[in-house]
Enzyme design. Structure first.
Site, PDB file in Angstrom:
ATOM      1  N   HIS A  20      33.616  43.140  37.734  1.00 53.41           N
ATOM      2  CA  HIS A  20      34.381  44.116  37.128  1.00 53.41           C
ATOM      3  C   HIS A  20      35.601  44.023  36.945  1.00 53.41           C
ATOM      4  CE1 HIS A  20      33.133  48.941  38.158  1.00 53.41           C
ATOM      5  NE2 HIS A  20      34.366  48.334  38.591  1.00 53.41           N
ATOM      6  N   ASP A  22      37.603  47.357  34.405  1.00 53.62           N
ATOM      7  CA  ASP A  22      37.667  48.778  33.914  1.00 53.62           C
ATOM      8  C   ASP A  22      37.904  48.591  32.007  1.00 53.62           C
ATOM      9  OD1 ASP A  22      36.189  50.869  35.330  1.00 53.62           O
ATOM     10  OD2 ASP A  22      37.708  49.526  37.359  1.00 53.62           O
ATOM     11  N   GLU A 123      29.186  52.417  37.012  1.00 60.21           N
ATOM     12  CA  GLU A 123      29.590  52.635  37.852  1.00 60.21           C
ATOM     13  C   GLU A 123      28.973  53.357  38.478  1.00 60.21           C
ATOM     14  OE1 GLU A 123      33.508  51.731  40.226  1.00 60.21           O
ATOM     15  OE2 GLU A 123      33.467  51.647  38.117  1.00 60.21           O
ATOM     16  N   HIS A 150      29.372  56.350  42.923  1.00 62.85           N
ATOM     17  CA  HIS A 150      31.246  55.960  42.488  1.00 62.85           C
ATOM     18  C   HIS A 150      31.766  56.286  44.082  1.00 62.85           C
ATOM     19  CE1 HIS A 150      35.442  56.071  41.008  1.00 62.85           C
ATOM     20  NE2 HIS A 150      34.705  54.517  41.161  1.00 62.85           N
ATOM     21  N   HIS A 191      31.152  50.752  46.517  1.00 61.63           N
ATOM     22  CA  HIS A 191      31.637  52.288  46.884  1.00 61.63           C
ATOM     23  C   HIS A 191      31.046  52.544  47.888  1.00 61.63           C
ATOM     24  CE1 HIS A 191      35.486  53.309  43.612  1.00 61.63           C
ATOM     25  NE2 HIS A 191      34.086  52.615  43.324  1.00 61.63           N
ATOM     26  N   HIS A 212      32.678  44.442  43.564  1.00 69.98           N
ATOM     27  CA  HIS A 212      33.790  44.608  44.024  1.00 69.98           C
ATOM     28  C   HIS A 212      34.203  45.421  45.464  1.00 69.98           C
ATOM     29  CE1 HIS A 212      33.282  48.236  42.149  1.00 69.98           C
ATOM     30  NE2 HIS A 212      34.867  48.717  41.908  1.00 69.98           N
ATOM     31  N   ASP A 320      38.328  43.576  39.350  1.00 71.22           N
ATOM     32  CA  ASP A 320      38.777  45.239  39.225  1.00 71.22           C
ATOM     33  C   ASP A 320      40.285  45.616  38.703  1.00 71.22           C
ATOM     34  OD1 ASP A 320      37.905  48.312  39.106  1.00 71.22           O
ATOM     35  OD2 ASP A 320      38.807  48.862  41.675  1.00 71.22           O
TER      36      ASP A 320
END
Length: 392
Positions: A20, A22, A123, A150, A191, A212, A320
């Protein structure tokens, strides 16, 4: 050689598959995907955790790029499509470094070619808009995992950081999992609420992932994985990819964050408010109460525990990066993975164990999901169920 030298040598053969990152959303926010304005071929230390030189320095061989958009967006589906398009622009811009990947075989081919295999993960279930047709569309565009929620619930699945709504997965949520299995899309349980984790493991005929997340027994945060769930991964064949976010891995950081958030609310601000007025309040709190700092050792403690509970065949890494404001010392950006591998070598992890952690487990899990999909597609076609027909 030092442990760090040994770590770098191992990563040359078995590079990191990171679950993961972003970067796509950071590019969306900072430059609206304009890679002339922000060239990833150059060091971008001031604005990003991720760029091509530091990915190379960190020994990254495959990356799941998150095509995340906020769950409160009224137009989450088109925004997710824009994120996918942003990743495609990135891959087209740097073809000598980044290799588009859809399968486990693509990952191995990229490794043999010396390029970074680039996959995508969506996500949050809000990105499919309660539509199995949209789910299939994302798969057709290259998305290879969907995180079921999420930070907020979706209508068919409960999030770890929201109030319980359906008690885990609804009937439609279970159908989403079944359709993901049929497609070969990995079910990502980072999540989600622990009830959702358990329901998804019950519903899935393919290996699941946590892209993650870390161990709840080591750091009591709802984003982490309880031991009873970790214990189920061998039976499922899936994997948990440890994350580096300090407030998920260090108990002192969890407690500090709760106190900081309460201070923001007590002063009339939402705890996520980043306006100048709110940040003034936050900085004053931090001056009075210095932020606890996680380290490489903090993350290694999670991996030691997760190996004990789930077994080495079911672990991976999901940093992350560019999705968190703070990182542990020694894992400051994507160049830091060798520090973690060196720490694990010093703790007695074998080369064979580390090869599974960094590369082999993630490739195996995606390949296993492809195998399950092949069998399911021979027995059933696409599901056209709707949330209304299954959940009322």
């Amino acid at each position: 050689m030092t442990s760090l030298d040994d770590a770098r040598e191992l990563l040359r053969e078995f590079p990191v598959v990171d679950g993961h990152n972003d970067l796509p959303y950071a590019l969306r926010k900072q430059v609206r995907y304009d890679l002339d304005a922000l060239d990833l071929a150059a060091h971008q230390n001031a604005s990003l955790h991720t760029d091509l030189p530091r990915l190379r320095e960190g020994g990254v061989g495959a990356q799941y790029w998150s095509v995340y958009v906020p769950s409160d967006l009224p137009d989450a589906v088109p925004a997710t499509l824009e994120q996918i398009d942003g990743v495609r622009q990135m891959l087209a811009r740097y073809p000598a470094q980044l290799a588009p990947a859809l399968t486990a075989a693509d990952m191995e081919a990229a490794r043999a070619d010396g390029r970074i295999a680039s996959l995508m993960g969506a996500e949050g279930g809000h990105s499919i808009g309660n539509s199995l047709g949209t789910l299939r569309g994302l798969y057709a565009l290259g998305v290879r995992y969907l995180t079921l929620t999420h930070n907020d619930n979706v209508a068919w699945a409960d999030s770890a950081t929201d109030e319980p709504n359906v008690g885990g997965l609804s009937a439609f949520g279970r159908e989403v999992v079944r359709e993901m299995n049929r497609l070969g899309m990995l079910v990502d349980l980072s999540h989600v609420a622990a009830t959702t984790m358990r329901d998804a493991l019950d519903a899935s005929s393919a290996p699941v992932i946590f892209s993650h997340s870390s161990a709840r027994a080591v750091c009591d945060h709802p984003r982490n994985i309880p031991d009873d769930v970790l214990e189920r991964l061998p039976g499922n064949g899936g994997m948990a990819m440890v994350t580096f976010v300090p407030k998920f891995v260090l108990q002192a950081a969890v407690d500090w964050t709760l106190a900081a958030d309460q201070n923001m609310r007590a002063n009339g601000f939402h705890h996520l408010d980043t306006t100048p007025e709110a940040m003034k309040i936050h900085r004053a709190f931090e001056e009075r109460n210095p932020r606890p700092v996680a380290t490489v050792s903090t993350v290694a403690d999670h991996l030691d525990h997760m190996r004990e509970v789930a077994g080495i065949d079911h672990l991976g890494i999901g940093g992350d990066y560019d999705g968190t404001a703070f990182t542990p010392d020694g894992l400051n950006d994507v160049s830091g993975y060798p520090n973690l591998i060196a720490e694990l070598l010093d703790r007695g992890w074998s080369r064979a164990d580390l090869a599974k952690l960094t590369w082999q487990n993630a490739v195996r899990v995606l390949g296993a999901a492809e195998d399950v999909a092949g069998g399911l597609q021979a027995t059933r076609g696409p599901s056209n169920a709707t949330i209304e027909s299954l959940d009322g």
